[in-house]
Design a protein around this motif. Structure first.
Motif, short mmCIF file in Angstrom:
data_model
loop_
_atom_site.label_atom_id
_atom_site.label_comp_id
_atom_site.label_asym_id
_atom_site.label_seq_id
_atom_site.Cartn_x
_atom_site.Cartn_y
_atom_site.Cartn_z
N ILE A 76 0.82 -1.22 0.00
CA ILE A 76 0.00 0.00 0.00
C ILE A 76 0.85 1.27 0.00
N GLN A 77 1.96 1.27 0.73
CA GLN A 77 2.72 2.50 0.93
C GLN A 77 3.21 3.17 -0.36
N PRO A 78 3.66 2.44 -1.38
CA PRO A 78 4.05 3.14 -2.63
C PRO A 78 2.88 3.93 -3.23
N PHE A 79 1.69 3.38 -3.16
CA PHE A 79 0.52 4.09 -3.67
C PHE A 79 0.22 5.32 -2.82
N VAL A 80 0.33 5.19 -1.50
CA VAL A 80 0.10 6.32 -0.60
C VAL A 80 1.18 7.39 -0.82
N GLU A 81 2.40 6.96 -1.08
CA GLU A 81 3.47 7.93 -1.39
C GLU A 81 3.13 8.74 -2.63
N GLN A 82 2.56 8.09 -3.64
CA GLN A 82 2.13 8.80 -4.85
C GLN A 82 1.07 9.84 -4.49
N LEU A 83 0.13 9.46 -3.62
CA LEU A 83 -0.91 10.40 -3.20
C LEU A 83 -0.30 11.60 -2.48
N ALA A 84 0.75 11.36 -1.71
CA ALA A 84 1.40 12.42 -0.93
C ALA A 84 2.09 13.45 -1.83
N GLU A 85 2.45 13.05 -3.03
CA GLU A 85 3.14 13.96 -3.94
C GLU A 85 2.24 15.04 -4.53
N THR A 89 -4.49 15.30 -3.58
CA THR A 89 -4.75 14.02 -2.93
C THR A 89 -4.32 14.00 -1.47
N ARG A 90 -3.74 15.10 -0.98
CA ARG A 90 -3.48 15.20 0.45
C ARG A 90 -4.78 15.45 1.21
N ASN A 91 -5.79 15.91 0.50
CA ASN A 91 -7.12 16.08 1.08
C ASN A 91 -7.65 14.69 1.45
N GLU A 92 -8.13 14.53 2.70
CA GLU A 92 -8.54 13.21 3.18
C GLU A 92 -9.61 12.55 2.31
N ALA A 93 -10.61 13.32 1.92
CA ALA A 93 -11.69 12.74 1.12
C ALA A 93 -11.18 12.25 -0.24
N VAL A 94 -10.32 13.03 -0.86
CA VAL A 94 -9.77 12.66 -2.17
C VAL A 94 -8.85 11.45 -2.03
N ALA A 95 -8.00 11.45 -1.01
CA ALA A 95 -7.08 10.33 -0.78
C ALA A 95 -7.86 9.05 -0.49
N THR A 96 -8.88 9.15 0.35
CA THR A 96 -9.70 7.98 0.68
C THR A 96 -10.38 7.42 -0.56
N GLU A 97 -10.91 8.30 -1.40
CA GLU A 97 -11.56 7.86 -2.64
C GLU A 97 -10.56 7.18 -3.57
N ALA A 98 -9.36 7.72 -3.66
CA ALA A 98 -8.32 7.11 -4.50
C ALA A 98 -7.95 5.71 -3.99
N SER A 137 -9.18 8.05 5.89
CA SER A 137 -10.21 7.60 6.82
C SER A 137 -10.25 6.07 6.85
N VAL A 138 -9.68 5.51 7.90
CA VAL A 138 -9.61 4.06 8.01
C VAL A 138 -11.01 3.48 8.22
N GLU A 139 -11.88 4.20 8.91
CA GLU A 139 -13.26 3.73 9.11
C GLU A 139 -13.98 3.61 7.76
N THR A 140 -13.74 4.55 6.86
CA THR A 140 -14.34 4.49 5.53
C THR A 140 -13.77 3.30 4.76
N ILE A 141 -12.46 3.11 4.83
CA ILE A 141 -11.83 1.97 4.16
C ILE A 141 -12.39 0.66 4.74
N LYS A 142 -12.52 0.60 6.06
CA LYS A 142 -13.08 -0.58 6.72
C LYS A 142 -14.46 -0.88 6.17
N GLY A 143 -15.32 0.13 6.11
CA GLY A 143 -16.66 -0.06 5.57
C GLY A 143 -16.65 -0.53 4.13
N PHE A 144 -15.72 0.01 3.36
CA PHE A 144 -15.63 -0.37 1.95
C PHE A 144 -15.19 -1.82 1.77
N ILE A 145 -14.19 -2.26 2.52
CA ILE A 145 -13.70 -3.64 2.32
C ILE A 145 -14.65 -4.66 2.93
N GLU A 146 -15.46 -4.26 3.91
CA GLU A 146 -16.43 -5.20 4.49
C GLU A 146 -17.68 -5.33 3.63
#
Length: 148
Positions: A76-85, A89-98, A137-146
């Protein structure tokens, strides 16, 4: 190798008006492949007063949560690093959607994240998605994967 389960009934004799039911296998998600077999073998004739039923096998596979968490974090971290650039995508909603779109596109990743969540809880997801620049938002990710 994926899990392979077989619940079968093998009849070598004749069965006359008898109830015959195969077995059941309950498997808990794990990281190791499993091969299970539940079977009933009938070698002689069976009359109509007979009831033949296979049993249940419950299989619980052990999960090395530390190893699974490390593998998922490395994935996951390489993808998150791309978002950080990118500032957007530093915006939480945009990053979570990505992240959601990335998981949606990779069913294996989604299954592994669900396995990690079930084995280690929300804290495991927090560790996997932890990044100093990108807030997800880990809670949003949790809801999505469940969600099925």
């Amino acid at each position: 190798m994926a899990n392979e389960n077989d619940a079968s009934v093998n009849i070598g004799g004749s069965v006359n008006k008898s109830k015959v039911r195969g077995g059941k296998i309950d498997t808990v998600l794990g990281t190791e492949p499993t091969k299970n077999n539940v079977s009933v073998s009938i070698d002689k004739d069976v009359t109509d007063s007979s009831k033949i039923e296979a049993g249940t096998i419950k299989v619980s596979e052990s999960i090395d949560i530390a190893k699974l968490k490390a593998e998922l974090r490395a994935e996951i971290q390489p993808f998150v690093e791309q978002l950080a650039e990118s500032a957007i995508t530093r915006n939480e909603a945009v990053a979570t959607e990505a992240i959601k779109e990335e998981i949606k596109a990779n069913l294996t990743l989604k299954q592994r994240l669900l396995r990690a969540l079930k084995a280690g809880g929300i804290e495991t997801l927090k560790a996997i998605f932890n990044h100093p620049v990108v807030s997800i938002s880990v809670e949003t990710i949790k809801g999505f994967i469940e969600a099925s």
